[in-house]
Write an enzyme that holds these catalytic residues in place. Structure first.
Site, PDB file in Angstrom:
ATOM      1  N   LYS A 154       4.763 -14.367   5.135  1.00  0.00           N
ATOM      2  CA  LYS A 154       5.804 -14.591   6.156  1.00  0.00           C
ATOM      3  C   LYS A 154       6.025 -13.345   7.008  1.00  0.00           C
ATOM      4  CE  LYS A 154       9.077 -12.092   4.127  1.00  0.00           C
ATOM      5  NZ  LYS A 154      10.201 -11.284   4.550  1.00  0.00           N
ATOM      6  N   LYS A 189       6.781  -7.725  -1.418  1.00  0.00           N
ATOM      7  CA  LYS A 189       6.161  -8.664  -0.478  1.00  0.00           C
ATOM      8  C   LYS A 189       4.951  -8.005   0.159  1.00  0.00           C
ATOM      9  CE  LYS A 189      10.285 -11.376   0.075  1.00  0.00           C
ATOM     10  NZ  LYS A 189      11.447 -11.762   0.861  1.00  0.00           N
ATOM     11  N   GLY A 227      14.500   1.636  -2.579  1.00  0.00           N
ATOM     12  CA  GLY A 227      14.644   1.547  -1.122  1.00  0.00           C
ATOM     13  C   GLY A 227      15.831   0.654  -0.798  1.00  0.00           C
ATOM     14  N   ASN A 228      15.785   0.020   0.350  1.00  0.00           N
ATOM     15  CA  ASN A 228      16.883  -0.811   0.814  1.00  0.00           C
ATOM     16  C   ASN A 228      17.102  -1.997  -0.138  1.00  0.00           C
ATOM     17  OD1 ASN A 228      17.508  -2.842   3.724  1.00  0.00           O
ATOM     18  ND2 ASN A 228      18.854  -1.308   2.890  1.00  0.00           N
ATOM     19  N   LYS A 274       9.693   1.111   4.954  1.00  0.00           N
ATOM     20  CA  LYS A 274       8.299   0.787   5.262  1.00  0.00           C
ATOM     21  C   LYS A 274       8.188  -0.621   5.846  1.00  0.00           C
ATOM     22  CE  LYS A 274       6.679   4.628   3.724  1.00  0.00           C
ATOM     23  NZ  LYS A 274       6.336   5.632   4.720  1.00  0.00           N
TER      24      LYS A 274
HETATM   25  N1  NAD Z   1      14.592  -4.687   2.599  1.00  0.00           N
HETATM   26  C1  NAD Z   1      14.658  -6.005   2.493  1.00  0.00           C
HETATM   27  O1  NAD Z   1      15.471  -6.664   3.146  1.00  0.00           O
HETATM   28  C2  NAD Z   1      13.728  -6.705   1.537  1.00  0.00           C
HETATM   29  C3  NAD Z   1      14.063  -7.987   1.116  1.00  0.00           C
HETATM   30  C4  NAD Z   1      13.231  -8.642   0.222  1.00  0.00           C
HETATM   31  C5  NAD Z   1      12.071  -7.998  -0.237  1.00  0.00           C
HETATM   32  N2  NAD Z   1      11.777  -6.747   0.194  1.00  0.00           N
HETATM   33  C6  NAD Z   1      10.542  -6.132  -0.347  1.00  0.00           C
HETATM   34  O2  NAD Z   1      10.912  -5.183  -1.329  1.00  0.00           O
HETATM   35  C7  NAD Z   1       9.925  -4.151  -1.402  1.00  0.00           C
HETATM   36  C8  NAD Z   1      10.616  -2.809  -1.352  1.00  0.00           C
HETATM   37  O3  NAD Z   1      11.305  -2.679  -0.121  1.00  0.00           O
HETATM   38  P1  NAD Z   1      12.611  -1.802   0.060  1.00  0.00           P
HETATM   39  O4  NAD Z   1      13.357  -2.435   1.208  1.00  0.00           O
HETATM   40  O5  NAD Z   1      13.355  -1.666  -1.222  1.00  0.00           O
HETATM   41  O6  NAD Z   1      11.998  -0.364   0.433  1.00  0.00           O
HETATM   42  P2  NAD Z   1      12.214   0.508   1.787  1.00  0.00           P
HETATM   43  O7  NAD Z   1      11.149   0.173   2.768  1.00  0.00           O
HETATM   44  O8  NAD Z   1      13.653   0.403   2.210  1.00  0.00           O
HETATM   45  O9  NAD Z   1      12.056   2.002   1.298  1.00  0.00           O
HETATM   46  C9  NAD Z   1      10.843   2.661   1.075  1.00  0.00           C
HETATM   47  C10 NAD Z   1      10.878   3.144  -0.365  1.00  0.00           C
HETATM   48  O10 NAD Z   1       9.605   3.688  -0.684  1.00  0.00           O
HETATM   49  C11 NAD Z   1       9.813   4.896  -1.389  1.00  0.00           C
HETATM   50  N3  NAD Z   1       8.628   5.732  -1.275  1.00  0.00           N
HETATM   51  C12 NAD Z   1       8.210   6.461  -0.221  1.00  0.00           C
HETATM   52  N4  NAD Z   1       7.062   7.096  -0.544  1.00  0.00           N
HETATM   53  C13 NAD Z   1       6.748   6.730  -1.822  1.00  0.00           C
HETATM   54  C14 NAD Z   1       5.677   7.031  -2.704  1.00  0.00           C
HETATM   55  N5  NAD Z   1       4.689   7.824  -2.342  1.00  0.00           N
HETATM   56  N6  NAD Z   1       5.683   6.467  -3.941  1.00  0.00           N
HETATM   57  C15 NAD Z   1       6.671   5.622  -4.318  1.00  0.00           C
HETATM   58  N7  NAD Z   1       7.723   5.301  -3.522  1.00  0.00           N
HETATM   59  C16 NAD Z   1       7.743   5.848  -2.292  1.00  0.00           C
HETATM   60  C17 NAD Z   1      11.046   5.478  -0.732  1.00  0.00           C
HETATM   61  O11 NAD Z   1      11.624   6.447  -1.544  1.00  0.00           O
HETATM   62  C18 NAD Z   1      11.902   4.241  -0.611  1.00  0.00           C
HETATM   63  O12 NAD Z   1      12.578   3.983  -1.802  1.00  0.00           O
HETATM   64  C19 NAD Z   1       8.958  -4.411  -0.225  1.00  0.00           C
HETATM   65  O13 NAD Z   1       7.820  -5.068  -0.703  1.00  0.00           O
HETATM   66  C20 NAD Z   1       9.744  -5.337   0.680  1.00  0.00           C
HETATM   67  O14 NAD Z   1       8.904  -6.189   1.429  1.00  0.00           O
HETATM   68  C21 NAD Z   1      12.582  -6.079   1.054  1.00  0.00           C
END
Ligand code: NAD
EC number: 1.1.1.8
Length: 355
Positions: free
Chosen positions: A205, A121, A13-14, A300
Site C-alpha cells: 500500500k 511495512k 520511531g513514531n 524513514k
Molecule cells: N509511523 C506510522 O504511522 C506507521 C504506522 C504503521 C506502521 N508503520 C511501520 O512501522 C515501522 C517503523 O516505523 P516508525 O514510524 O516507528 O519509524 P520512524 O520512521 O518514525 O523512525 C525511524 C526509526 O529508525 C531508527 N533508526 C535509524 N537508524 C537506525 C539503524 N541504523 N538501526 C536501527 N534503527 C535505526 C530511528 O532511531 C527511529 O527509531 C515501519 O515499517 C513503518 O512502515 C509506521
C-alpha cells in the site's frame, strides 16, 4: 499459575513509540504479563543528551513522538541484545532496511520459545529474490513470527482516536495472546490466519500512497485519487497472486477488504508521510532523498524503497507491463520519468483493456 510473559519492543520511531505506549499500559493491566517493557532505542544525541536517557527520565520520545508521555514501565535500552534478553514476545517495529542487521545481532541470543510479531511495512530483496519481512525474522532467528497491520497513522493512534488493526497469525493461541498485548478500547483488533496476505497489504500500500501523492502534487483531485486507490488495489491483488501462494485457501480476497487492505490503502492515500513527500516531490522538483532529509526529521520513507524492490522483481520476471502503476511509481521516484507519466499510466492501465 503460568509464568508472566515478557514483552520487548524492537524499535522506537513514531509507530514504535505509540505501540510502546499501548503495550506498556496493557501489560500493567493484565496479570499475564511482566510489567517491565524494554524498548530497543537506536541511540542518538538530542541537544547533547542521549535519547535513551531522555526517554527514561522524561518518559517521552522527544524526537519521534513529541508531546505524548510513555508509561514509566517502558524502559529505553540502547543495546538490542540486552533489550531482547529474556523476552517471550518480540515486537519488531523498525524501518524495514534495519531488520536484517538487528536479527543478525539477536541470532542465538533469544530465550527458547520466544515469539515475534512484525509491525514492519516493507519487503526484503536479496539475490534469492523477494521475501516477506516476517520470513526474514523467522529464518534469521528460528522463531514464529505473526504480523500486525492496519490503517494506523501513528499520531492519530497516539491521540487515542478510534482505529482498527489486523493481526495475521497461523496459530490461534498465539493470535489470542497477541491480541491481549495490543488491543485497547480505541485500538480494536481482528485476528486472521492468512498472515502472508495481511503483511503483503501493509507493504504494497505504500507504493500506492506514493502514486496518490503524485496526483495531489499535480492537482488532479479526488476522482483521480479514487482511481489510484482502485487500480492500486488491483495491482496489489495481482502481485500477491503472481509472487506469493496463499497459505490459506479461500481467505485471500477477504484480507483485501479488511482494515489491513482497503482501510490502509485509503488512509495512506490521504494522510501519512509517503503521500505527503510524493506531493512535495512533484511541487518542489527536489529528489526523494533531499525531501526525506528535510521533511521527516529522521523518520524513514517506506514507499520508494518498496517500489524499487518490487520493480526489481517485476523486471526480472518480465512483468513490468502488467504492473504499470508500481513500475511508474519507481521510475518517477528515481527521476527516469516525470510525474505526469503517472497520469498516462492511469489512462492506459491494462485494467481498462479488459472491459
Ligand atoms: N509511523 C506510522 O504511522 C506507521 C504506522 C504503521 C506502521 N508503520 C511501520 O512501522 C515501522 C517503523 O516505523 P516508525 O514510524 O516507528 O519509524 P520512524 O520512521 O518514525 O523512525 C525511524 C526509526 O529508525 C531508527 N533508526 C535509524 N537508524 C537506525 C539503524 N541504523 N538501526 C536501527 N534503527 C535505526 C530511528 O532511531 C527511529 O527509531 C515501519 O515499517 C513503518 O512502515 C509506521
Amino acid at each position: 499459575m503460568s509464568e508472566e510473559k515478557k514483552v520487548c519492543i524492537v524499535g522506537s520511531g513514531n509507530w514504535g513509540s505509540v505501540i510502546a505506549k499501548i503495550v506498556g499500559n496493557n501489560v500493567t493491566a493484565s496479570a499475564n504479563f511482566h510489567n517491565r517493557v524494554p524498548m530497543y532505542v537506536y541511540e542518538e544525541m538530542i541537544n547533547g543528551e542521549k535519547l535513551t536517557e531522555i526517554i527514561n527520565t522524561k518518559h517521552e520520545n522527544v524526537k519521534y513522538l513529541p508531546g505524548f508521555k510513555l508509561p514509566e514501565n517502558v524502559v529505553a535500552v540502547p543495546d538490542i541484545v540486552e533489550a531482547a534478553k529474556d523476552a517471550d514476545i518480540l515486537v519488531f517495529v523498525v524501518p524495514h532496511q534495519f531488520v536484517g542487521g538487528l536479527c543478525k545481532q539477536l541470532n542465538g541470543k533469544l530465550k527458547p520459545g520466544a515469539l515475534a510479531v512484525s509491525l514492519i511495512k516493507g519487503l526484503d530483496i536479496s539475490d534469492k529474490g523477494l521475501d516477506l519481512i516476517s520470513n526474514v525474522i523467522r529464518k534469521a532467528l528460528g522463531i514464529e513470527c505473526a504480523v500486525l497491520m492496519g490503517a494506523n497513522i501513528a499520531p492519530e493512534v497516539a491521540r487515542e482516536n478510534y482505529c482498527e488493526a489486523t493481526i495475521g497469525c497461523r496459530d490461534r493461541e498465539m493470535g489470542r495472546l497477541l491480541k491481549e498485548v495490543f488491543e485497547a478500547p480505541y485500538f480494536r483488533i481482528v485476528v486472521v490466519n492468512d498472515e502472508q496476505t495481511v503483511e503483503l497489504c501493509g507493504a504494497l500500500k505504500n507504493i500506492v500512497a506514493v502514486g496518490a501523492g503524485f496526483v495531489d502534487g499535480l492537482k488532479y483531485g479526488d476522482n483521480t485519487k479514487a482511481a489510484v486507490i482502485r487500480l492500486g488495489l488491483m495491482e496489489m491483488v495481482k502481485f500477491c497472486e503472481e509472487f506469493f501462494q496463499s497459505n490459506v485457501s479461500g481467505y485471500r480476497a477477504d484480507e483485501f477488504m479488511r482494515i489491513c487492505g482497503m482501510g490502509d490503502v485509503v488512509v495512506t492515500c490521504y494522510r501519512g508521510r509517503n503521500r505527503l513527500l510524493a506531493e512535495a516531490f512533484v511541487e518542489s522538483g527536489k529528489t526523494i532523498e533531499e525531501l526525506e532529509a528535510e521533511m521527516l526529521n529522521g523518520q524513514k520513507l517506506q514507499g520508494p524503497p518498496t517500489a524499487a524492490e518490487v520493480y526489481t522483481m517485476l523486471e526480472q520476471k518480465g512483468l513490468t507491463e502488467k504492473f504499470p502503476m508500481f513500475t511508474a511509481v519507481h521510475k518517477i521516484c528515481t527521476g527516469e520519468k516525470t510525474p505526469q507519466a503517472f497520469i498516462d499510466c492511469l489512462k492506459n492501465h491494462p485494467e481498462h483493456m479488459m472491459s
